[in-house]
Design an enzyme around this catalytic site. Structure first.
Site, short mmCIF file in Angstrom:
data_model
loop_
_atom_site.label_atom_id
_atom_site.label_comp_id
_atom_site.label_asym_id
_atom_site.label_seq_id
_atom_site.Cartn_x
_atom_site.Cartn_y
_atom_site.Cartn_z
N GLU A 46 0.85 -1.19 0.00
CA GLU A 46 0.00 0.00 0.00
C GLU A 46 0.88 1.24 0.00
O GLU A 46 2.11 1.14 0.14
CB GLU A 46 -0.94 -0.01 1.21
CG GLU A 46 -2.01 -1.11 1.09
CD GLU A 46 -2.92 -1.24 2.30
OE1 GLU A 46 -2.85 -0.39 3.21
OE2 GLU A 46 -3.70 -2.19 2.33
N HIS A 76 -9.01 9.15 2.91
CA HIS A 76 -8.59 8.06 2.02
C HIS A 76 -8.77 8.55 0.59
O HIS A 76 -9.83 9.09 0.25
CB HIS A 76 -9.44 6.81 2.28
CG HIS A 76 -8.84 5.58 1.68
ND1 HIS A 76 -8.79 5.38 0.32
CD2 HIS A 76 -8.25 4.51 2.25
CE1 HIS A 76 -8.19 4.22 0.08
NE2 HIS A 76 -7.84 3.68 1.24
N ARG A 136 -0.78 8.70 1.78
CA ARG A 136 -2.17 9.10 1.49
C ARG A 136 -2.40 10.60 1.46
O ARG A 136 -3.24 11.07 0.70
CB ARG A 136 -3.08 8.52 2.57
CG ARG A 136 -3.39 7.13 2.27
CD ARG A 136 -4.48 6.62 3.12
NE ARG A 136 -4.43 5.18 2.90
CZ ARG A 136 -4.90 4.30 3.70
NH1 ARG A 136 -5.50 4.67 4.81
NH2 ARG A 136 -4.82 3.02 3.41
N HIS A 183 -11.39 9.18 6.59
CA HIS A 183 -11.14 7.75 6.77
C HIS A 183 -10.62 7.40 8.17
O HIS A 183 -11.09 6.44 8.79
CB HIS A 183 -10.12 7.32 5.72
CG HIS A 183 -9.79 5.87 5.70
ND1 HIS A 183 -10.74 4.90 5.45
CD2 HIS A 183 -8.61 5.21 5.89
CE1 HIS A 183 -10.15 3.70 5.48
NE2 HIS A 183 -8.87 3.86 5.77
N ARG A 208 -0.95 8.69 9.14
CA ARG A 208 -0.77 7.26 9.39
C ARG A 208 -0.30 6.53 8.13
O ARG A 208 -0.85 6.72 7.04
CB ARG A 208 -2.11 6.67 9.84
CG ARG A 208 -2.10 5.18 10.04
CD ARG A 208 -3.49 4.72 10.38
NE ARG A 208 -4.38 4.95 9.27
CZ ARG A 208 -4.91 4.00 8.53
NH1 ARG A 208 -4.68 2.73 8.78
NH2 ARG A 208 -5.71 4.29 7.53
C1 SIN Z 1 -7.39 0.33 2.49
O1 SIN Z 1 -7.69 -0.83 2.30
O2 SIN Z 1 -7.07 1.09 1.59
C2 SIN Z 1 -7.47 0.86 3.88
C3 SIN Z 1 -6.35 0.37 4.68
C4 SIN Z 1 -6.07 1.32 5.81
O3 SIN Z 1 -6.73 2.34 5.94
O4 SIN Z 1 -5.12 1.06 6.56
#
Ligand code: SIN
Length: 540
Positions: A116, A245, A291, A352, A387
């Site tokens: 991610e 998000h 993010r 988010h 985060r």
């Molecule tokens: C996501 O699946 O994009 C969210 C994961 C997260 O917020 O840590």
């Protein structure tokens, strides 16, 4: 009145893990305001970040977390939590949690690790795109079998009971040390408020996404733990850092549906309305930048062209892979008429994750004796100003273990203070429910418009003025009418929103998730936590 050694508010990963760790040592109650499975955890798609391969190391994970946190992470906290991750994950596995894996040629189990934004390595443990649901399933199964745990569904915490509050009516308590001694709880079925005495009270109520008009959070995320802790006089930190998000589904009927960052980890790209891969103009890490960077880039693209959304394209990956890896997202998209194997998904940023919260030490203790906070409700110092994706399930898990170890010591202290019953006084039944709904909508819209991804002094001031008026009106309602779940949530929502705006106004710089056009740069003077204490101005 009911008495427990431990009362935990919230039934997500933090609350359930804590309960399982302490229950052998004393009577344990879990209070949850909806059904037991209704939590932020259950909605977590992406996964749990934890070093789990030869290519990765604690140092890499620490470095990625510190970079994402933009100068505000507490490095000692980061190291402690990330280091304890693997052992805590082993405990989850022993409870039957199933993370996607394969068996290699030597017959060993190897996790299929996801990637991610902000992660330099693959390290996300996941169960397809429904990781939180899988973790919660296993934890709830264990909790329901435990003889010492009582789970109260449809019970909503109203307020913490502290010796400081009791002193006002019981002069004999004049010299009693300040501590939390339990809480009032509203039973949604019989509409009565009950008193619960607890040696240790734990706030594990998740976040506050519902403060915003558009959010990926479930409807329960109304900042209850933060608002209660504030009213009880506990210290809060970093409330200005709400994480947006980047990719929530844009569809009139699909509000709140998250399109996991894991899609970008598997190669999805972001396109603007003229088909350009715009992240190339914003950050060399492209779609996998942290993010805050990606959400701001999307916001800028939408504003530049007056667009309602941008597009997330993963149609170059085979349909069979998408169905296997992202069954929930695939099914949801198909339900809304979007075939992600053939066309891009329309997406927008949405609120988010609350990176700040009730300030705790590394054992989950707040600055009020007897009160702990864990999970998204808490601010440990791990996330800093932003985060790192999937660090939150890990934090909730590790901190639940640590807090449980500490709380077992504290729960031995008994205190024999009489706790008064809830006093309904002259309160009437609410005769204008419409006011509650109107105020709720007003808060969420003004937060979206004035305290969003990009802020200015003027917008924040507007938000503060409107929130002050709303708060007065809601307080009046609270004192004059019988409590209801809607009214309690509204009261928590306005308090949480007010605290967020206050914190944002006091940070006169841009850092991580707090970006303001009036102070677009970092300022070293503000490279520290924003602290909020009832009765004082924000300080750091
Ligand atoms: C996501 O699946 O994009 C969210 C994961 C997260 O917020 O840590």
């Amino acid at each position: 009145m009911k008495t427990f050694h431990y009362v935990i508010v919230g039934s997500g990963i933090a609350g359930l893990t804590f309960a399982l760790k302490v229950a052998a040592r004393g009577s344990t109650a879990i209070i949850t305001k909806s059904s037991r499975a209704d939590s932020n955890t259950a909605w977590a798609q992406g996964g749990l970040a934890c070093v789990s391969s030869q290519e990765d190391s604690l140092e890499f994970h620490v470095r990625d977390t510190l970079i994402a946190g933009d100068g505000l992470c507490h490095e000692d906290v980061v190291r402690t939590i990330l280091e304890q991750g693997p052992a805590c994950v082993q405990e989850l596995l022993s409870l039957g949690v199933n993370f996607d894996h394969r068996i290699n040629d030597q017959g060993d189990q190897q996790f299929n690790l996801g990637k991610e934004g902000g992660h330099s390595k693959r390290r996300i443990l996941h169960n397809r795109d429904r990781t939180g649901f899988e973790i919660q399933r296993a934890l709830l199964e264990a909790v329901s079998k435990h003889p010492n745990i009582t789970l109260f569904e449809n019970h909503m915490a109203v307020d913490l009971i502290t010796t400081e509050k009791l002193k006002k009516k019981q002069p004999a308590l004049e010299h009693a040390p300040a501590r939390c001694v339990g809480l009032y709880v509203f039973n949604k079925k019989n509409m009565l408020v009950e008193t619960l005495r607890a040696n240790v009270t734990v706030l594990a109520t998740g976040g506050c996404g519902k403060v915003y008009l558009y959010t990926t959070n479930p409807s329960i995320a109304t900042g209850d733990g933060i608002a209660m802790a504030w009213r009880a006089g506990a210290l809060l930190a970093n409330m200005e850092f709400m994480q947006f998000h980047p990719t929530c589904l844009y569809h009139p009927k699909g509000t709140s549906f998250l399109i996991s960052e894991a899609l970008r980890g598997e190669g999805a790209i972001l396109l603007n309305s003229v088909g350009e891969r715009f992240m190339e103009s914003y950050d060399p890490r492209l779609e996998l930048a942290p993010r805050d960077v990606v959400a701001r880039a999307i916001d800028a693209e939408m504003k530049k062209r007056g667009d309602q959304y941008v597009s997330l394209d993963i149609s170059h990956r085979p349909s069979s892979f998408l169905q296997e890896r992202f069954p929930k997202i695939n099914a949801a998209c198909l339900h809304f008429g979007i075939d992600m194997s053939k066309e891009p998904i329309p997406v927008v940023p949405a609120a988010h994750y609350q990176c700040g919260g009730v300030k705790t030490d590394l054992m989950g203790r707040t600055d009020l004796a007897g009160l702990y906070a864990i999970g998204e409700t808490a601010c440990t110092g791990l996330h800093g100003a932003n985060r790192l994706a999937s660090n939150s399930l890990l934090e909730a898990l590790v901190m639940a273990h640590r807090a449980a170890a500490q709380a077992q010591v504290e729960a031995k202290e008994s205190f024999d203070i009489p706790l008064p019953k809830w006093n309904t006084g002259e309160a009437q039944d609410v005769d204008e429910g419409v006011v509650i709904h109107h105020n709720w909508d007003e808060i969420r819209r003004l937060m979206w418009d004035y305290m969003g991804i990009v802020r200015t002094n003027k917008r924040l001031q507007r938000a503060a003025t409107r929130l002050k008026n709303l708060e007065e009106e809601i307080q009046e309602f609270y004192w004059n009418f019988r409590v209801s779940a809607d009214l309690l949530e509204l009261r928590n929502l306005v308090t949480t929103a007010t605290l967020m705006v206050q914190a944002a106004m006091s940070r006169q710089e841009s850092r991580g998730l707090h970006y303001t056009l009036d102070y677009p740069q970092h300022c070293e003077k503000f490279a520290r936590d924003t602290l909020l204490k009832r009765g004082s101005a924000p300080y750091s």
